[in-house]
Scaffold this active site. Structure first.
Site, PDB file in Angstrom:
ATOM      1  N   TYR A   1      -1.390  93.199   9.240  1.00 50.62           N
ATOM      2  CA  TYR A   1      -0.157  95.256   9.352  1.00 50.62           C
ATOM      3  C   TYR A   1       0.078  94.221  10.664  1.00 50.62           C
ATOM      4  O   TYR A   1       1.521  95.194  10.428  1.00 50.62           O
ATOM      5  CB  TYR A   1      -0.990  95.393   8.911  1.00 50.62           C
ATOM      6  CG  TYR A   1       0.738  96.884   8.579  1.00 50.62           C
ATOM      7  CD1 TYR A   1       0.746  96.932   7.283  1.00 50.62           C
ATOM      8  CD2 TYR A   1       0.042  97.527   8.791  1.00 50.62           C
ATOM      9  CE1 TYR A   1       1.922  98.407   6.523  1.00 50.62           C
ATOM     10  CE2 TYR A   1       1.435  98.566   8.519  1.00 50.62           C
ATOM     11  CZ  TYR A   1       1.948  98.954   7.717  1.00 50.62           C
ATOM     12  OH  TYR A   1       2.923  99.565   7.086  1.00 50.62           O
TER      13      TYR A   1
ATOM     14  N   SER B   1       6.112  99.923  11.749  1.00 56.84           N
ATOM     15  CA  SER B   1       5.225 101.136  11.955  1.00 56.84           C
ATOM     16  C   SER B   1       4.946 101.285  13.503  1.00 56.84           C
ATOM     17  O   SER B   1       5.650 101.076  13.336  1.00 56.84           O
ATOM     18  CB  SER B   1       4.467 100.537  10.690  1.00 56.84           C
ATOM     19  OG  SER B   1       3.364 100.825  10.924  1.00 56.84           O
TER      20      SER B   1
HETATM   21  N1  LIG Z   1       3.200 104.736   3.434  1.00 54.16           N
HETATM   22  C1  LIG Z   1       3.059 104.904   4.737  1.00 54.16           C
HETATM   23  O1  LIG Z   1       2.627 105.189   5.319  1.00 54.16           O
HETATM   24  C2  LIG Z   1       3.568 104.101   6.030  1.00 54.16           C
HETATM   25  C3  LIG Z   1       3.632 103.663   7.171  1.00 54.16           C
HETATM   26  C4  LIG Z   1       3.791 102.959   8.191  1.00 54.16           C
HETATM   27  C5  LIG Z   1       5.587 101.619   7.618  1.00 54.16           C
HETATM   28  N2  LIG Z   1       5.010 101.528   5.991  1.00 54.16           N
HETATM   29  C6  LIG Z   1       6.022 100.810   5.025  1.00 54.16           C
HETATM   30  O2  LIG Z   1       7.427 101.106   4.514  1.00 54.16           O
HETATM   31  C7  LIG Z   1       7.634 100.344   3.753  1.00 54.16           C
HETATM   32  C8  LIG Z   1       7.189 101.019   2.622  1.00 54.16           C
HETATM   33  O3  LIG Z   1       6.182 101.065   2.074  1.00 54.16           O
HETATM   34  P1  LIG Z   1       5.803 102.387   1.001  1.00 54.16           P
HETATM   35  O4  LIG Z   1       4.572 102.861   1.489  1.00 54.16           O
HETATM   36  O5  LIG Z   1       6.991 102.384   0.124  1.00 54.16           O
HETATM   37  O6  LIG Z   1       4.715 101.001   0.471  1.00 54.16           O
HETATM   38  P2  LIG Z   1       5.286 100.929  -1.479  1.00 54.16           P
HETATM   39  O7  LIG Z   1       3.829 100.796  -1.760  1.00 54.16           O
HETATM   40  O8  LIG Z   1       5.125 102.640  -1.984  1.00 54.16           O
HETATM   41  O9  LIG Z   1       6.136 100.072  -1.509  1.00 54.16           O
HETATM   42  C9  LIG Z   1       6.144  98.857  -1.800  1.00 54.16           C
HETATM   43  C10 LIG Z   1       7.255  98.315  -2.578  1.00 54.16           C
HETATM   44  O10 LIG Z   1       6.800  96.716  -2.153  1.00 54.16           O
HETATM   45  C11 LIG Z   1       7.138  96.032  -3.696  1.00 54.16           C
HETATM   46  N3  LIG Z   1       6.931  95.021  -2.345  1.00 54.16           N
HETATM   47  C12 LIG Z   1       5.489  94.233  -2.503  1.00 54.16           C
HETATM   48  N4  LIG Z   1       5.030  93.064  -2.909  1.00 54.16           N
HETATM   49  C13 LIG Z   1       6.443  92.218  -2.833  1.00 54.16           C
HETATM   50  C14 LIG Z   1       7.614  91.251  -2.395  1.00 54.16           C
HETATM   51  N5  LIG Z   1       6.101  89.907  -2.044  1.00 54.16           N
HETATM   52  N6  LIG Z   1       8.726  91.158  -2.529  1.00 54.16           N
HETATM   53  C15 LIG Z   1       9.271  92.404  -3.001  1.00 54.16           C
HETATM   54  N7  LIG Z   1       8.974  93.811  -3.140  1.00 54.16           N
HETATM   55  C16 LIG Z   1       7.149  93.870  -3.348  1.00 54.16           C
HETATM   56  C17 LIG Z   1       6.169  96.939  -4.538  1.00 54.16           C
HETATM   57  O11 LIG Z   1       6.272  96.323  -5.951  1.00 54.16           O
HETATM   58  C18 LIG Z   1       6.345  97.933  -4.099  1.00 54.16           C
HETATM   59  O12 LIG Z   1       7.437  98.680  -4.935  1.00 54.16           O
HETATM   60  C19 LIG Z   1       6.507  99.421   4.376  1.00 54.16           C
HETATM   61  O13 LIG Z   1       6.690  98.182   5.138  1.00 54.16           O
HETATM   62  C20 LIG Z   1       5.177  99.597   4.788  1.00 54.16           C
HETATM   63  O14 LIG Z   1       4.968  98.871   5.239  1.00 54.16           O
HETATM   64  C21 LIG Z   1       4.529 102.301   5.069  1.00 54.16           C
END
Ligand SMILES: NC(=O)c1ccc[n+]([C@@H]2O[C@H](COP(=O)([O-])OP(=O)(O)OC[C@H]3O[C@@H](n4cnc5c(N)ncnc54)[C@H](O)[C@@H]3O)[C@@H](O)[C@H]2O)c1
Length: 262
Positions: free
Chosen positions: A155, A142
């Protein structure tokens, strides 16, 4: 001809958001993809959707905070699809608060999913990749690896830590043809963001406007970069962290001083 024809991938957290978009994209480009998640219903729906679109996919219940689960996911993948070429460590769970107020158990659990979970993904995948003659490891970090958001110490810490973990794997396994890279998104329109935006005093429009592009990022725009890193097109790229933030951290919050110096 797909850009991932013949490749096999595991994506953690692929039942939602960025992981789901990446799963759809990898499958559309010819990879067999395993959705490794704890949300069994959403994971099964993802597999059905990918298969309906003509892709090859399977689901494996995997809690990334368990090494045994990740090893089982890799064994399942190798058994089902004959090997493993790509792992995208992408799952997320985080607690937060001001540092002095964070419950140590919340800290441990957060780091266990977001940082140890990446280590477990790598530890489980690398032996299978070595058998295959190489592979590509992609980790979703991130921009919080570079800037610190308040109330997000676990985080911020995990996202920074995984970059040097990823770099370490790059230098340890580069000569074995395993590459390891991170993607550092800005704010992406996923279910996670939709939940968080309800809880922050900032409006969606303000958050969008903080990006140089003046808009939020689509999950598919992160999936495009994951595809590039997974494919042989990025064959000379390893040990790096690619910022995909729509110009969010380029955008100085104190912009607006008048021109000076004549
Ligand atoms: N959305 C944003 O703005 C953003 C920004 C920067 C980084 N990210 C990163 O992108 C990645 C995906 O985020 P997203 O926004 O798609 O989130 P999301 O919440 O839409 O999806 C996350 C997924 O992770 C799964 N999950 C949670 N705990 C788990 C575990 N212990 N084992 C296996 N699966 C598990 C959930 O069931 C879900 O399907 C993450 O690493 C997040 O930190 C997201």
């Amino acid at each position: 001809m797909g850009r991932l024809d013949g490749k096999v991938a595991i994506i953690t957290g692929a039942a939602s958001g960025i992981g789901a978009a990446t799963m759809r994209r990898f499958a559309a480009e010819g990879a067999a993809v395993v959705c490794a998640d704890i949300n069994d219903d959403a994971g099964a729906q993802m597999v059905t959707a990918v298969q309906a679109a003509g892709g090859v996919a399977a689901y494996h219940h995997t809690d990334v905070s368990s090494l045994a689960d990740l090893q089982a996911a890799v064994a399942f993948t190798v058994d089902r699809f004959g090997g493993l070429d790509i792992i995208h460590n992408n799952a997320v769970w985080s607690g937060g608060g001001f540092v002095a107020d964070i419950d140590p158990e919340i800290w441990e659990r957060s780091l266990r999913v977001m940082l140890t979970g990446v280590f477990y993904g790598m530890k489980a995948a690398i032996p299978a990749m070595l058998t295959r003659g190489g592979g590509s490891i992609i980790n979703t970090s991130s921009i919080e690896a570079f800037v610190a958001e308040m109330m997000a110490a676990p985080y911020n810490t995990a996202k920074a830590g995984m970059i040097n973990l990823s770099r370490t794997v790059a230098v340890e396994y580069g000569r074995k043809n395993i590459r390891s890279n991170c993607i550092c998104p800005g704010v992406v329109e996923t279910p996670l963001f939709e939940m968080l935006v309800q809880m922050t005093p900032k409006s969606r429009a303000e958050i969008a406007a903080a990006h140089a592009l003046g808009r939020l990022i689509k999950p598919e725009e992160i999936a495009n970069v994951a595809l590039f890193l997974a494919s042989d097109e990025s064959s000379a790229i390893t040990g790096t962290a690619i910022i995909v933030d729509g110009g969010l951290i380029s955008n100085s919050p104190i912009s607006g001083f008048p021109p000076f110096g004549g």
